[in-house]
Design a protein around this motif. Structure first.
Motif, PDB file in Angstrom:
ATOM      1  N   THR A   1     -12.073 169.655 129.917  1.00 49.03           N
ATOM      2  CA  THR A   1     -13.180 170.243 129.165  1.00 49.03           C
ATOM      3  C   THR A   1     -12.844 171.690 128.813  1.00 49.03           C
ATOM      4  OG1 THR A   1     -14.295 170.937 131.204  1.00 49.03           O
ATOM      5  CG2 THR A   1     -14.888 168.773 130.303  1.00 49.03           C
TER       6      THR A   1
ATOM      7  N   VAL B   1     -20.514 180.864 122.315  1.00 47.35           N
ATOM      8  CA  VAL B   1     -19.640 179.981 121.547  1.00 47.35           C
ATOM      9  C   VAL B   1     -20.325 179.674 120.228  1.00 47.35           C
ATOM     10  CG1 VAL B   1     -18.571 177.704 121.424  1.00 47.35           C
ATOM     11  CG2 VAL B   1     -18.511 178.995 123.555  1.00 47.35           C
TER      12      VAL B   1
ATOM     13  N   ARG C   1     -19.924 177.714 116.315  1.00 44.69           N
ATOM     14  CA  ARG C   1     -19.199 176.791 115.455  1.00 44.69           C
ATOM     15  C   ARG C   1     -19.664 176.998 114.024  1.00 44.69           C
ATOM     16  NH1 ARG C   1     -19.262 170.187 114.788  1.00 44.69           N
ATOM     17  NH2 ARG C   1     -21.365 170.653 114.065  1.00 44.69           N
TER      18      ARG C   1
ATOM     19  N   TRP D   1     -17.950 168.276 119.804  1.00 45.11           N
ATOM     20  CA  TRP D   1     -19.176 169.080 119.670  1.00 45.11           C
ATOM     21  C   TRP D   1     -20.355 168.129 119.763  1.00 45.11           C
ATOM     22  CZ3 TRP D   1     -19.049 174.333 119.656  1.00 45.11           C
ATOM     23  CH2 TRP D   1     -20.247 175.006 119.393  1.00 45.11           C
TER      24      TRP D   1
ATOM     25  N   THR E   1     -26.552 172.110 116.357  1.00 45.75           N
ATOM     26  CA  THR E   1     -26.475 173.411 117.028  1.00 45.75           C
ATOM     27  C   THR E   1     -25.181 174.099 116.647  1.00 45.75           C
ATOM     28  OG1 THR E   1     -27.756 172.564 118.905  1.00 45.75           O
ATOM     29  CG2 THR E   1     -26.495 174.582 119.262  1.00 45.75           C
TER      30      THR E   1
ATOM     31  N   LYS F   1     -24.523 177.480 117.654  1.00 46.66           N
ATOM     32  CA  LYS F   1     -24.208 178.504 118.645  1.00 46.66           C
ATOM     33  C   LYS F   1     -24.822 178.096 119.971  1.00 46.66           C
ATOM     34  CE  LYS F   1     -28.396 181.196 118.119  1.00 46.66           C
ATOM     35  NZ  LYS F   1     -29.116 180.002 117.697  1.00 46.66           N
ATOM     36  N   MET F   2     -24.195 178.523 121.049  1.00 51.35           N
ATOM     37  CA  MET F   2     -24.719 178.214 122.376  1.00 51.35           C
ATOM     38  C   MET F   2     -24.019 179.081 123.408  1.00 51.35           C
ATOM     39  SD  MET F   2     -22.897 174.525 123.092  1.00 51.35           S
ATOM     40  CE  MET F   2     -23.535 173.887 121.556  1.00 51.35           C
TER      41      MET F   2
ATOM     42  N   ALA G   1     -21.648 179.854 126.368  1.00 54.71           N
ATOM     43  CA  ALA G   1     -20.376 179.248 126.750  1.00 54.71           C
ATOM     44  C   ALA G   1     -20.529 178.379 127.987  1.00 54.71           C
ATOM     45  CB  ALA G   1     -19.324 180.333 126.978  1.00 54.71           C
TER      46      ALA G   1
ATOM     47  N   THR H   1     -22.831 176.224 128.419  1.00 52.79           N
ATOM     48  CA  THR H   1     -23.138 174.896 127.891  1.00 52.79           C
ATOM     49  C   THR H   1     -21.904 174.280 127.242  1.00 52.79           C
ATOM     50  OG1 THR H   1     -25.448 175.506 127.491  1.00 52.79           O
ATOM     51  CG2 THR H   1     -24.591 173.606 126.280  1.00 52.79           C
ATOM     52  N   ALA H   2     -21.233 175.069 126.405  1.00 54.92           N
ATOM     53  CA  ALA H   2     -20.049 174.560 125.711  1.00 54.92           C
ATOM     54  C   ALA H   2     -18.915 174.247 126.676  1.00 54.92           C
ATOM     55  CB  ALA H   2     -19.583 175.584 124.681  1.00 54.92           C
TER      56      ALA H   2
ATOM     57  N   TYR I   1     -18.067 170.691 127.130  1.00 60.12           N
ATOM     58  CA  TYR I   1     -17.604 169.902 125.985  1.00 60.12           C
ATOM     59  C   TYR I   1     -16.153 169.473 126.178  1.00 60.12           C
ATOM     60  CZ  TYR I   1     -21.779 170.853 123.172  1.00 60.12           C
ATOM     61  OH  TYR I   1     -23.061 170.887 122.693  1.00 60.12           O
TER      62      TYR I   1
END
Length: 270
Positions: free
Chosen positions: A4, A21, A23, A120, A125, A127-128, A130, A132-133, A136
């Motif tokens: 991840t 983070v 995108r 993703w 979404t 933006k979040m 990091a 949370t990201a 991923y």
């Protein structure tokens, strides 16, 4: 267990709890925003400019965004490719529609730019946190694009650059070139401008000699021990074919020490 994003962030020195983070998606912005949006052919500078301008609405963008932003570009419906990691140095303008931030590019995760692709999970979404990201999944890490060797007479490297040249796959042709020659090299301490003139001869090519500097910063030279190699800059003064007699290389080394006055006003002791 699948890889991840989290471990990659931590390995790069990024605290997920203190990073954002983003995108970016290819889109045309509304006229009132004053932004041109992004498209498939947007340049690096255009993406940077797009990143530093954010909505003035705190519902759209955090009122107090963290210092580190990890920026991706949308790829397909559910993936994102790493563009860069930037440092937020604070808001510098706000016209009620757009807030502009002073951003600075960093070398963090530079070896993964355009190579790292993550899944993703939240397509709506952009933006979040990091944190949370970090959960991923890593979809893939592409092979690094080779960087062409610039030539011996155009080679100027910081210590960080030198470490990358000696380690990363994209610099394979550089290592091959440096393995093929002996020579006289220059190390400049950029803090005070002092020079150190060194040579690679006998059983050591330039690559072998510089590999030692990449490893420990001083290459075994007493004159350089105790100095911070982060301020060193490496370049080549003259290269020789490996069949060149050692005495010829010694003469060239002595000449450059005299020409650069590196014994009296530099870092050479003899």
């Amino acid at each position: 267990m699948p890889l991840t994003l989290g471990p990659l962030l931590i390995d790069a020195g990024i605290d997920p709890a203190r990073a954002l983070v983003i995108r970016h998606a290819f889109a045309q912005e509304s006229e009132e925003s004053g932004l041109t949006g992004l498209h498939a052919n947007s340049t690096h500078a255009e993406i940077f400019e797009y990143t530093r301008n954010q909505s003035a609405s705190t519902r759209s963008f955090p009122a107090d965004p963290p210092r580190i932003w990890v920026v991706f570009i949308k790829e397909g419906g559910d993936q994102a490719r790493l563009w860069s990691v930037v440092e937020n140095r604070g808001e510098i303008a706000n016209n009620g529609i757009i807030r502009t931030f002073e951003l600075a590019e960093t070398d963090v995760m530079a070896d993964l730019r355009s190579r790292l692709v993550i899944g993703w999970k939240s397509p709506r979404t952009w933006k979040m946190s990091a944190s949370t990201a970090a959960r991923y999944p890593v979809v893939g890490i592409a092979d690094a694009e080779p960087i062409p060797f610039p030539g011996f007479d155009r080679l100027v490297l910081s210590h960080v650059d030198l470490q990358a040249v000696m380690r990363e796959h994209r610099y394979a042709s550089w290592r091959t070139a440096l393995s093929s020659v002996f020579g006289i090299y220059l190390i400049t301490d950029t803090r005070d401008g002092r020079h150190y003139v060194g040579k690679a001869d006998g059983e050591e090519s330039i690559r072998q000699r510089w590999s030692a500097y990449a490893t420990n910063g001083h290459g075994g030279n007493v004159e350089l021990r105790g100095l911070d190699p982060s301020s060193f800059r490496f370049s080549l003064l003259r290269v020789f074919d490996p069949s060149t007699p050692t005495r010829d290389i010694d003469v060239a080394e002595s000449h450059f020490k005299d020409a650069l006055d590196s014994r009296r006003h530099g870092l050479n002791r003899n």
